[in-house]
Scaffold this active site. Structure first.
Site, short mmCIF file in Angstrom:
data_model
loop_
_atom_site.label_atom_id
_atom_site.label_comp_id
_atom_site.label_asym_id
_atom_site.label_seq_id
_atom_site.Cartn_x
_atom_site.Cartn_y
_atom_site.Cartn_z
N HIS A 147 42.07 45.69 51.71
CA HIS A 147 41.91 47.15 50.99
C HIS A 147 41.56 48.24 52.06
O HIS A 147 41.98 49.11 52.03
CB HIS A 147 41.19 47.11 49.74
CG HIS A 147 41.51 46.57 48.59
ND1 HIS A 147 40.52 45.91 47.44
CD2 HIS A 147 42.92 46.15 47.85
CE1 HIS A 147 41.27 45.44 46.50
NE2 HIS A 147 42.75 45.51 46.96
N ASN A 178 40.20 37.41 44.46
CA ASN A 178 40.02 38.42 45.46
C ASN A 178 40.10 38.01 46.96
O ASN A 178 39.65 38.68 47.97
CB ASN A 178 38.72 39.32 45.31
CG ASN A 178 39.06 40.31 44.06
OD1 ASN A 178 39.96 40.74 43.69
ND2 ASN A 178 37.85 40.25 43.20
N GLU A 186 36.19 39.53 34.87
CA GLU A 186 35.53 39.32 36.43
C GLU A 186 34.14 39.30 36.66
O GLU A 186 33.41 40.30 37.23
CB GLU A 186 36.26 40.51 37.08
CG GLU A 186 36.35 39.98 38.67
CD GLU A 186 37.07 41.03 39.79
OE1 GLU A 186 36.76 41.46 40.56
OE2 GLU A 186 38.29 41.13 39.20
N LYS A 229 46.27 31.38 38.00
CA LYS A 229 45.56 32.63 37.78
C LYS A 229 45.21 32.61 36.04
O LYS A 229 44.09 33.23 35.65
CB LYS A 229 46.56 33.90 37.91
CG LYS A 229 45.87 35.21 37.62
CD LYS A 229 46.52 36.49 38.23
CE LYS A 229 45.71 37.71 38.19
NZ LYS A 229 46.15 38.74 38.71
N LYS A 277 44.60 43.31 34.22
CA LYS A 277 44.02 44.55 34.88
C LYS A 277 45.02 45.57 35.06
O LYS A 277 46.15 45.29 35.34
CB LYS A 277 43.70 44.24 36.36
CG LYS A 277 42.31 43.36 36.51
CD LYS A 277 42.07 43.01 38.06
CE LYS A 277 40.81 42.47 38.07
NZ LYS A 277 40.25 42.34 39.64
N HIS A 315 51.07 45.48 49.89
CA HIS A 315 49.92 44.80 49.39
C HIS A 315 49.81 43.45 49.92
O HIS A 315 48.65 42.93 50.40
CB HIS A 315 49.92 44.74 47.84
CG HIS A 315 48.54 44.17 47.34
ND1 HIS A 315 47.31 44.67 47.49
CD2 HIS A 315 48.59 43.19 46.70
CE1 HIS A 315 46.31 43.83 47.03
NE2 HIS A 315 46.99 42.96 46.50
N HIS A 364 41.22 40.10 49.71
CA HIS A 364 41.59 41.43 49.38
C HIS A 364 40.38 42.52 50.12
O HIS A 364 40.51 43.59 49.99
CB HIS A 364 41.56 41.51 47.94
CG HIS A 364 42.65 41.01 47.34
ND1 HIS A 364 43.20 39.58 47.58
CD2 HIS A 364 43.55 41.48 46.36
CE1 HIS A 364 44.21 39.58 46.92
NE2 HIS A 364 44.57 40.50 46.29
N GLU A 389 50.32 36.76 48.04
CA GLU A 389 49.66 36.37 46.94
C GLU A 389 49.63 34.83 46.67
O GLU A 389 48.97 34.08 46.10
CB GLU A 389 49.99 37.25 45.88
CG GLU A 389 49.47 38.68 45.93
CD GLU A 389 48.00 38.56 45.75
OE1 GLU A 389 47.36 37.65 45.16
OE2 GLU A 389 47.49 39.69 46.08
N ARG A 408 43.86 54.71 21.78
CA ARG A 408 42.76 53.63 21.97
C ARG A 408 43.62 52.33 22.22
O ARG A 408 42.76 51.37 21.83
CB ARG A 408 41.73 53.61 21.22
CG ARG A 408 40.87 54.91 21.11
CD ARG A 408 39.63 54.93 20.11
NE ARG A 408 38.90 56.11 20.16
CZ ARG A 408 38.81 56.99 19.33
NH1 ARG A 408 39.77 56.84 18.36
NH2 ARG A 408 38.02 58.19 19.60
N ARG A 414 36.41 34.71 38.29
CA ARG A 414 37.62 35.64 38.65
C ARG A 414 37.52 36.32 40.00
O ARG A 414 38.63 36.63 40.41
CB ARG A 414 37.68 36.68 37.72
CG ARG A 414 39.23 37.52 37.73
CD ARG A 414 39.46 38.10 36.34
NE ARG A 414 40.52 38.86 36.68
CZ ARG A 414 41.51 39.36 35.58
NH1 ARG A 414 41.18 39.27 34.43
NH2 ARG A 414 42.63 40.13 36.09
#
Length: 362
Positions: free
Chosen positions: A252, A245, A237, A227, A143, A265, A248, A185, A121, A241
């Site tokens: 994607h 993206n 998010e 960031k 993330k 990417h 993106h 990026e 955990r 936030r």
């Protein structure tokens, strides 16, 4: 050396950026209160170059470190590889204070972070990103995830590291293409948050491309500052936030349609950013001159602006499987100018399709 603080209350941590950070890393480990047994996750590209050196630094800080090497590449970001790492962690007797270190690019960081978030955990996690893309993107913000056959990063968590150490001397072994993908990026941060930073990139193209030391430290630190500022205000998010993206949504779809093989990417994001700028212009939100500036900088930094091997119909279908799509409405991050973006979920289908068609290579 520069430090950037990610302010998240009890979850706050430092990003340390510079050249030759061995003493800083050792001192951090000595004062962190970790259990002695540790696992260092790396991949088959980075491990042979830096694995033993980093292990020695961590052991000089008082840890007993086992290096676990995964195959390089996106295919390792899977539940199957995760299970092997869980098994290794159990075999090594890692406890709830045993740290997991991620030495490598975004795949290693995302996978190792996912293990750290879920093993017992949650155990301590430290990012040691070696690629430019990971340094300015995936290693910052918490993330962590693995992929599913039906989409990227669909199985994951928000889990903050205890620290991030970016030793830029490790970038000397990066292939040119890996440098360019990180720049995709970095351009994004100028578009979404800082017009002056975007202008800096325009004015220092050669220093940026060659990773001249002062330029490298500045552009990585500024990207991390932006960031960190966004994540500090919206860790999970729920609002702000989402601006991270930018580019993106289309990216994607491009990655999926090309089997995650043709474009890495940052390249897909570069194409997606031009697409998002195009949509913004079609909606009257920005001038064509802004689209031209975005397109020009992307091209000058050796990134693509059109995608081969895609169709509009397939890409349009893909965007509805994106994590940012809620109740069938696609949340687009769109430009209001260089340095300012907003989120909209009311973009007409014909506008999206036209922008996608313009981004597909003939």
């Amino acid at each position: 050396m520069r430090k950037v603080r990610v302010a998240l209350g009890e979850e706050s941590y430092d990003i340390v950026i510079g050249y030759g950070l061995e003493q800083d890393l050792r001192a951090f480990v000595q004062g962190a209160g970790f259990s002695r047994q540790a696992m260092l996750v790396t991949d088959s590209n980075v491990g042979p170059l830096y694995g033993e050196n980093v292990r020695a630094i961590l052991e000089a800080g008082g840890l007993s470190v086992t290096v676990v090497t995964i195959p390089a590449g996106e295919s390792s970001k899977s539940l199957a590889v995760a299970e092997k790492l869980y098994t290794r962690a159990i075999e090594l007797g890692l406890d709830r204070k045993s740290p997991i270190f991620a030495l490598g690019g975004g795949v290693v960081g995302d996978l190792a972070g996912f293990i750290a978030a879920t093993y017992m955990r949650g155990v301590p996690f430290v990012q040691l990103p070696t690629s430019l893309l990971a340094q300015v993107d995936s290693s910052v913000g918490g993330k962590v995830a693995v992929n599913h056959a039906l989409g990227k990063n669909l199985i994951g968590a928000f889990y903050q590291p205890k620290a991030v150490f970016m030793d830029l001397s490790m970038m000397k072994t990066l292939p040119k293409r890996e440098i360019y993908t990180g720049l995709g990026e970095i351009i994004k941060y100028g578009i979404i948050y800082d017009a002056a930073f975007f202008a800096y990139l325009e004015q220092h193209v050669q220093d940026v491309l060659s990773l001249e030391q002062e330029a490298a430290v500045h552009m990585i630190a500024r990207s991390c500052e932006i960031k960190a500022a966004v994540v500090s205000q919206d860790e999970k998010e729920r609002g702000l936030r989402r601006i991270l993206n930018f580019g993106h949504t289309m990216a994607h779809a491009i990655e999926k349609e090309t089997g995650y093989l043709r474009y890495n990417h940052g390249e897909a994001v570069a194409i997606g950013m031009v697409g998002a700028a195009d949509i913004s212009a079609r909606l009257g939100m920005i001038e064509e001159a802004d689209v031209a500036r975005v397109t020009s900088l992307i091209e000058r930094l050796h990134l693509p602006t059109v995608a081969e091997g895609c169709t509009v119909d397939a890409m349009y279908k893909d965007i509805f499987h994106d994590k940012k799509t809620i109740n069938g409405k696609v949340n687009w991050v769109l430009m209001e100018g260089i340095g300012k973006v907003t989120c909209r979920n009311d973009v007409p289908e014909d506008v999206v399709r036209a922008a996608m068609a313009a981004r597909i290579g003939k």
